[in-house]
Design a protein around this motif. Structure first.
Motif, PDB file in Angstrom:
ATOM      1  N   SER A   3       0.830  -1.200   0.000  1.00 37.19           N
ATOM      2  CA  SER A   3       0.000   0.000   0.000  1.00 37.19           C
ATOM      3  C   SER A   3       0.869   1.256   0.000  1.00 37.19           C
ATOM      4  O   SER A   3       0.412   2.329   0.322  1.00 37.19           O
ATOM      5  CB  SER A   3      -0.933  -0.013   1.210  1.00 37.19           C
ATOM      6  N   ALA A   4       2.131   1.089  -0.363  1.00 38.33           N
ATOM      7  CA  ALA A   4       3.034   2.238  -0.414  1.00 38.33           C
ATOM      8  C   ALA A   4       2.596   3.207  -1.501  1.00 38.33           C
ATOM      9  O   ALA A   4       2.005   2.825  -2.499  1.00 38.33           O
ATOM     10  CB  ALA A   4       4.466   1.758  -0.698  1.00 38.33           C
ATOM     11  N   ALA A   5       2.888   4.457  -1.291  1.00 41.03           N
ATOM     12  CA  ALA A   5       2.524   5.489  -2.267  1.00 41.03           C
ATOM     13  C   ALA A   5       3.313   5.282  -3.550  1.00 41.03           C
ATOM     14  O   ALA A   5       4.462   4.852  -3.529  1.00 41.03           O
ATOM     15  CB  ALA A   5       2.803   6.871  -1.694  1.00 41.03           C
ATOM     16  N   PRO A   6       2.713   5.554  -4.699  1.00 43.20           N
ATOM     17  CA  PRO A   6       3.413   5.388  -5.964  1.00 43.20           C
ATOM     18  C   PRO A   6       4.518   6.426  -6.120  1.00 43.20           C
ATOM     19  O   PRO A   6       4.438   7.506  -5.544  1.00 43.20           O
ATOM     20  CB  PRO A   6       2.325   5.594  -7.012  1.00 43.20           C
ATOM     21  N   THR A   7       5.503   6.082  -6.886  1.00 49.27           N
ATOM     22  CA  THR A   7       6.576   7.032  -7.147  1.00 49.27           C
ATOM     23  C   THR A   7       6.139   7.991  -8.240  1.00 49.27           C
ATOM     24  O   THR A   7       5.202   7.728  -8.972  1.00 49.27           O
ATOM     25  CB  THR A   7       7.852   6.299  -7.603  1.00 49.27           C
ATOM     26  N   SER A   8       6.829   9.115  -8.359  1.00 49.53           N
ATOM     27  CA  SER A   8       6.464  10.106  -9.358  1.00 49.53           C
ATOM     28  C   SER A   8       6.670   9.589 -10.778  1.00 49.53           C
ATOM     29  O   SER A   8       6.136  10.145 -11.719  1.00 49.53           O
ATOM     30  CB  SER A   8       7.254  11.392  -9.142  1.00 49.53           C
ATOM     31  N   THR A   9       7.441   8.517 -10.957  1.00 48.15           N
ATOM     32  CA  THR A   9       7.645   7.957 -12.286  1.00 48.15           C
ATOM     33  C   THR A   9       6.581   6.925 -12.639  1.00 48.15           C
ATOM     34  O   THR A   9       6.541   6.451 -13.757  1.00 48.15           O
ATOM     35  CB  THR A   9       9.041   7.299 -12.385  1.00 48.15           C
ATOM     36  N   ASP A  10       5.707   6.591 -11.694  1.00 44.97           N
ATOM     37  CA  ASP A  10       4.628   5.640 -11.931  1.00 44.97           C
ATOM     38  C   ASP A  10       3.563   6.317 -12.785  1.00 44.97           C
ATOM     39  O   ASP A  10       2.950   7.289 -12.369  1.00 44.97           O
ATOM     40  CB  ASP A  10       4.042   5.182 -10.587  1.00 44.97           C
ATOM     41  N   LEU A  14      -1.743   8.702  -8.877  1.00 38.38           N
ATOM     42  CA  LEU A  14      -2.822   9.672  -8.739  1.00 38.38           C
ATOM     43  C   LEU A  14      -2.237  11.014  -8.332  1.00 38.38           C
ATOM     44  O   LEU A  14      -1.186  11.068  -7.697  1.00 38.38           O
ATOM     45  CB  LEU A  14      -3.808   9.195  -7.669  1.00 38.38           C
ATOM     46  N   PRO A  15      -2.919  12.112  -8.636  1.00 38.68           N
ATOM     47  CA  PRO A  15      -2.416  13.428  -8.246  1.00 38.68           C
ATOM     48  C   PRO A  15      -2.703  13.757  -6.777  1.00 38.68           C
ATOM     49  O   PRO A  15      -2.502  14.876  -6.349  1.00 38.68           O
ATOM     50  CB  PRO A  15      -3.179  14.377  -9.181  1.00 38.68           C
ATOM     51  N   PHE A  16      -3.178  12.775  -6.028  1.00 34.32           N
ATOM     52  CA  PHE A  16      -3.471  12.956  -4.611  1.00 34.32           C
ATOM     53  C   PHE A  16      -3.191  11.647  -3.890  1.00 34.32           C
ATOM     54  O   PHE A  16      -3.114  10.589  -4.504  1.00 34.32           O
ATOM     55  CB  PHE A  16      -4.931  13.382  -4.391  1.00 34.32           C
ATOM     56  N   ASN A  91     -10.986  11.089 -11.614  1.00 31.77           N
ATOM     57  CA  ASN A  91     -10.798  12.038 -12.713  1.00 31.77           C
ATOM     58  C   ASN A  91     -10.800  13.491 -12.233  1.00 31.77           C
ATOM     59  O   ASN A  91     -10.697  14.406 -13.030  1.00 31.77           O
ATOM     60  CB  ASN A  91     -11.861  11.829 -13.795  1.00 31.77           C
ATOM     61  N   GLY A  92     -10.941  13.698 -10.917  1.00 34.58           N
ATOM     62  CA  GLY A  92     -10.897  15.049 -10.371  1.00 34.58           C
ATOM     63  C   GLY A  92     -12.251  15.721 -10.250  1.00 34.58           C
ATOM     64  O   GLY A  92     -12.352  16.816  -9.711  1.00 34.58           O
ATOM     65  N   ASP A  93     -13.303  15.089 -10.728  1.00 34.16           N
ATOM     66  CA  ASP A  93     -14.654  15.635 -10.607  1.00 34.16           C
ATOM     67  C   ASP A  93     -15.036  15.647  -9.125  1.00 34.16           C
ATOM     68  O   ASP A  93     -15.014  14.600  -8.480  1.00 34.16           O
ATOM     69  CB  ASP A  93     -15.624  14.762 -11.408  1.00 34.16           C
ATOM     70  N   PRO A  94     -15.368  16.796  -8.554  1.00 33.58           N
ATOM     71  CA  PRO A  94     -15.646  16.868  -7.108  1.00 33.58           C
ATOM     72  C   PRO A  94     -17.013  16.321  -6.692  1.00 33.58           C
ATOM     73  O   PRO A  94     -17.264  16.160  -5.506  1.00 33.58           O
ATOM     74  CB  PRO A  94     -15.559  18.370  -6.820  1.00 33.58           C
ATOM     75  N   ARG A  95     -17.877  15.986  -7.645  1.00 38.24           N
ATOM     76  CA  ARG A  95     -19.197  15.448  -7.289  1.00 38.24           C
ATOM     77  C   ARG A  95     -19.082  14.022  -6.762  1.00 38.24           C
ATOM     78  O   ARG A  95     -18.179  13.286  -7.158  1.00 38.24           O
ATOM     79  CB  ARG A  95     -20.118  15.451  -8.510  1.00 38.24           C
ATOM     80  N   PRO A  96     -20.018  13.609  -5.881  1.00 40.61           N
ATOM     81  CA  PRO A  96     -20.021  12.203  -5.435  1.00 40.61           C
ATOM     82  C   PRO A  96     -20.236  11.268  -6.614  1.00 40.61           C
ATOM     83  O   PRO A  96     -20.708  11.680  -7.681  1.00 40.61           O
ATOM     84  CB  PRO A  96     -21.210  12.143  -4.464  1.00 40.61           C
ATOM     85  N   LEU A  97     -19.899   9.998  -6.410  1.00 44.99           N
ATOM     86  CA  LEU A  97     -20.099   8.997  -7.463  1.00 44.99           C
ATOM     87  C   LEU A  97     -21.581   8.872  -7.801  1.00 44.99           C
ATOM     88  O   LEU A  97     -22.439   9.115  -6.959  1.00 44.99           O
ATOM     89  CB  LEU A  97     -19.602   7.630  -6.994  1.00 44.99           C
ATOM     90  N   ASP A  98     -21.863   8.441  -9.032  1.00 46.11           N
ATOM     91  CA  ASP A  98     -23.248   8.226  -9.427  1.00 46.11           C
ATOM     92  C   ASP A  98     -23.782   6.953  -8.759  1.00 46.11           C
ATOM     93  O   ASP A  98     -23.010   6.093  -8.332  1.00 46.11           O
ATOM     94  CB  ASP A  98     -23.365   8.138 -10.950  1.00 46.11           C
ATOM     95  N   PRO A  99     -25.111   6.820  -8.646  1.00 46.10           N
ATOM     96  CA  PRO A  99     -25.702   5.688  -7.914  1.00 46.10           C
ATOM     97  C   PRO A  99     -25.304   4.314  -8.445  1.00 46.10           C
ATOM     98  O   PRO A  99     -25.030   3.409  -7.655  1.00 46.10           O
ATOM     99  CB  PRO A  99     -27.212   5.910  -8.068  1.00 46.10           C
ATOM    100  N   ASP A 121      -1.018   2.445  -5.572  1.00 38.90           N
ATOM    101  CA  ASP A 121      -1.604   3.724  -5.172  1.00 38.90           C
ATOM    102  C   ASP A 121      -2.686   3.561  -4.110  1.00 38.90           C
ATOM    103  O   ASP A 121      -3.288   4.536  -3.668  1.00 38.90           O
ATOM    104  CB  ASP A 121      -2.141   4.495  -6.383  1.00 38.90           C
ATOM    105  N   GLY A 122      -2.952   2.322  -3.673  1.00 37.69           N
ATOM    106  CA  GLY A 122      -3.898   2.081  -2.599  1.00 37.69           C
ATOM    107  C   GLY A 122      -5.329   1.837  -3.039  1.00 37.69           C
ATOM    108  O   GLY A 122      -6.211   1.694  -2.213  1.00 37.69           O
ATOM    109  N   ARG A 123      -5.567   1.770  -4.353  1.00 44.19           N
ATOM    110  CA  ARG A 123      -6.927   1.516  -4.826  1.00 44.19           C
ATOM    111  C   ARG A 123      -7.119   0.039  -5.103  1.00 44.19           C
ATOM    112  O   ARG A 123      -6.323  -0.587  -5.771  1.00 44.19           O
ATOM    113  CB  ARG A 123      -7.217   2.322  -6.098  1.00 44.19           C
ATOM    114  N   GLY A 124      -8.214  -0.517  -4.542  1.00 46.30           N
ATOM    115  CA  GLY A 124      -8.547  -1.911  -4.764  1.00 46.30           C
ATOM    116  C   GLY A 124      -9.318  -2.102  -6.051  1.00 46.30           C
ATOM    117  O   GLY A 124      -9.658  -1.133  -6.744  1.00 46.30           O
ATOM    118  N   VAL A 125      -9.627  -3.353  -6.351  1.00 50.44           N
ATOM    119  CA  VAL A 125     -10.372  -3.678  -7.562  1.00 50.44           C
ATOM    120  C   VAL A 125     -11.709  -2.939  -7.576  1.00 50.44           C
ATOM    121  O   VAL A 125     -12.155  -2.468  -8.626  1.00 50.44           O
ATOM    122  CB  VAL A 125     -10.590  -5.207  -7.669  1.00 50.44           C
ATOM    123  N   HIS A 126     -12.332  -2.799  -6.414  1.00 48.35           N
ATOM    124  CA  HIS A 126     -13.614  -2.091  -6.348  1.00 48.35           C
ATOM    125  C   HIS A 126     -13.463  -0.632  -6.765  1.00 48.35           C
ATOM    126  O   HIS A 126     -14.336  -0.077  -7.423  1.00 48.35           O
ATOM    127  CB  HIS A 126     -14.209  -2.204  -4.942  1.00 48.35           C
TER     128      HIS A 126
END
Length: 149
Positions: A3-10, A14-16, A91-99, A121-126
């Motif tokens: 779960s380590a943060a990605p390197t800048s060359t990855d 993600l930008p966050f 994608n940076g869209d600040p709205r919550p996910l759609d239903p 980057d810490g994101r799972g398959v979900h």
């Protein structure tokens, strides 16, 4: 898996920064406990603990409904709100996910396996399948709210 943060060359970085797994697990425990309490409130403790446990199958259903509804409306389940986490679009869209994406994401979490398979980057398959990530409230406020203005 790490779960380590990605390197800048990855290229997939993600930008966050995503939230720690410890906080995500705590949020899930809060959500699951709340789901058990809701089921027990409606069917009673004796029915919940009765041999056969068929009523216990209601807990994942309550979890999916609660977490999907709150994630769609306010960006996080009750457990995530309490632990100061938010589910965001990558994608940076600040709205919550759609239903639809939210329900699919929460069903995958209830199945348990997808969150255990994750990228650096810490994101799972979900998250990968729904274009989402879990971030801290601080990250949400600094990164996503800035984009909304």
């Amino acid at each position: 898996m790490s779960s380590a943060a990605p390197t800048s060359t990855d290229r997939r970085a993600l930008p966050f920064e995503t939230a720690s797994w410890a906080r995500r697990v705590l949020a899930l425990i809060v959500d699951w406990a709340l789901s058990i309490l809701v089921v027990v409130f409606f069917i009673g403790w004796d029915a919940y603990t009765a041999p056969g446990g068929a009523k216990q199958a209601l807990v994942p259903l309550v979890y999916v409904v609660e977490s999907a509804l709150l994630t769609t409306l306010v960006g996080g389940s009750f457990g995530k709100l309490v632990t100061r986490l938010r589910t965001v679009r990558v994608n940076g869209d600040p709205r919550p996910l759609d239903p639809l994406r939210t329900v699919a994401r929460q069903i995958m979490i209830a199945v348990v396996i997808p969150p255990l398979i994750f990228r650096p980057d810490g994101r799972g398959v979900h998250d990968l399948s729904c274009g989402s990530a879990t971030v801290t409230l601080q990250t949400y406020r600094s990164f996503f709210r800035r984009l909304a203005n």
